[in-house]
Design a protein around this motif. Sequence first.
Motif, PDB file in Angstrom:
ATOM      1  N   TYR A 204     -12.912  -1.391  -2.711  1.00 21.28           N
ATOM      2  CA  TYR A 204     -12.120  -1.087  -1.523  1.00 21.28           C
ATOM      3  C   TYR A 204     -13.077  -0.565  -0.451  1.00 21.28           C
ATOM      4  CZ  TYR A 204      -8.023  -1.227  -4.612  1.00 21.28           C
ATOM      5  OH  TYR A 204      -7.059  -1.619  -5.498  1.00 21.28           O
ATOM      6  N   ASN A 244      -8.282  -2.507  -9.135  1.00 19.05           N
ATOM      7  CA  ASN A 244      -8.448  -3.582  -8.160  1.00 19.05           C
ATOM      8  C   ASN A 244      -8.691  -4.917  -8.860  1.00 19.05           C
ATOM      9  OD1 ASN A 244      -8.913  -4.861  -5.615  1.00 19.05           O
ATOM     10  ND2 ASN A 244     -11.105  -4.673  -5.963  1.00 19.05           N
ATOM     11  N   ASN A 247      -5.523  -5.631 -11.416  1.00 20.84           N
ATOM     12  CA  ASN A 247      -4.299  -5.822 -10.643  1.00 20.84           C
ATOM     13  C   ASN A 247      -3.048  -5.874 -11.531  1.00 20.84           C
ATOM     14  OD1 ASN A 247      -3.966  -5.627  -7.956  1.00 20.84           O
ATOM     15  ND2 ASN A 247      -4.106  -7.804  -7.526  1.00 20.84           N
ATOM     16  N   PRO A 252      -0.321  -5.751  -7.569  1.00 18.64           N
ATOM     17  CA  PRO A 252      -1.042  -4.652  -6.923  1.00 18.64           C
ATOM     18  C   PRO A 252      -0.225  -3.367  -6.902  1.00 18.64           C
ATOM     19  CG  PRO A 252      -0.226  -6.212  -5.293  1.00 18.64           C
ATOM     20  CD  PRO A 252       0.027  -6.824  -6.623  1.00 18.64           C
ATOM     21  N   ASP A 253       1.075  -3.486  -7.116  1.00 18.95           N
ATOM     22  CA  ASP A 253       1.978  -2.335  -7.189  1.00 18.95           C
ATOM     23  C   ASP A 253       2.829  -2.529  -8.441  1.00 18.95           C
ATOM     24  OD1 ASP A 253       3.743  -0.292  -6.878  1.00 18.95           O
ATOM     25  OD2 ASP A 253       4.783  -1.154  -5.141  1.00 18.95           O
ATOM     26  N   ASP A 260       0.156   1.308  -3.678  1.00 17.28           N
ATOM     27  CA  ASP A 260      -0.853   0.523  -4.370  1.00 17.28           C
ATOM     28  C   ASP A 260      -1.321   1.239  -5.630  1.00 17.28           C
ATOM     29  OD1 ASP A 260      -2.824  -1.765  -4.304  1.00 17.28           O
ATOM     30  OD2 ASP A 260      -4.213  -0.076  -4.271  1.00 17.28           O
ATOM     31  N   ASN A 261      -1.589   0.475  -6.676  1.00 17.82           N
ATOM     32  CA  ASN A 261      -2.024   1.061  -7.952  1.00 17.82           C
ATOM     33  C   ASN A 261      -3.188   2.031  -7.785  1.00 17.82           C
ATOM     34  OD1 ASN A 261      -0.145  -0.500  -9.397  1.00 17.82           O
ATOM     35  ND2 ASN A 261      -1.567  -2.218  -9.527  1.00 17.82           N
TER      36      ASN A 261
END
Length: 366
Positions: A204, A244, A247, A252-253, A260-261
């Motif tokens: 990220y 990331n 996933n 992603p959630d 977001d995770n």
Amino acid sequence: MVTITNSTAATTDTIRIATVIPHPSSLSYTTPQTYIEKIKISALNPSVQGNPTVYTVDKPLPAGLTLNSLTGSITGTPTKAQDFTNYVITATNSTGYDTFTISIKVLIAFPEIDYPATGVFKQGVAVSFKPVVVGIVDIFAIDSLLPAGLSFDAKTGLISGTPTWPAKPRTYIITATNSTGPGLDSTTITVLEDVNYDTDKDGYTDIVEIGGDRNNPVDTDKDGLPDYNDLDSDGDEIKDEWENDLNYGGLPDCDHDGVDNRIDPDACDPVAFQGISPNGDGKNDYLVIPGVMRTTPNTLTVLDRGGNIVFEAKDYGNNWGGETNRGNPILAGDGLLPDGVYFYILDYNDVRPRVSTYIYINRLKK
């Protein structure tokens, strides 16, 4: 010729008279004298009685200085430092001479330093920024902290490192000091932002993790490390890069709560992954099961195709990379399981549903 006369006669005689130049006396200079290397001195003139016709010195004056043989004046620019040294100067004429001892010291020159006027660096790109130095420097100093990631070497004046944070142009004053005194210079440093820079290398970018206020970056788990520099932003014991990369099966959630995770400490339901490539490239090297470290006690058991246990761990920590801990003599060399299909069982002791599935080890996979 002198003549003496009276009324009867005269007589004469000759007298010889001469004047003599006095020999030099009371010769003196102001002493001791301390000069600075590479700085022109003011003329140093003698005080003397009589009329000297020539001045001499018993040994060469400090490098760069000369004695005028007609006037006795010492002039020039010293070029080499030295400690106090005595010089005997003699003033002479046809009738005699006088001497005087003068002591002269030459200090090391003030150091001269020259940095580039500006340094424009880029976030994440290593730099090396060194001055040109003339003279001897005992220590360097800088007037304020450099941008994050850069350091200053007090011995060499080197500015180096990898800037990790953008910085607006700022002028820094650098001082180089020796026993004579300081020399000064300045340089203006700017760090340009790299929109793709990722300080903690978690997949990220900093821009994403910092949030809207660069001066107050987001710290999701309030552990003192802002997210851009925290490998586990939400403190859920699962690295951001894992959340990331994995996933959670394309989600992603994973719990559909709009967070977001990476910044959601809520544990996701276990997901069974069917492959690892433990080849040391930092990608997919371990069997990672989201949420496993937050649900203890648990037991992970790995079996080969024949049903033999090859690995077992209590309270699994997402760190199995295809090795065995069962002491199999066939694997005594390196303890690594051969590539192929295995089965694993993750038992949550009835707290969660038991996971039972296969996994494929492929070390050649990137």
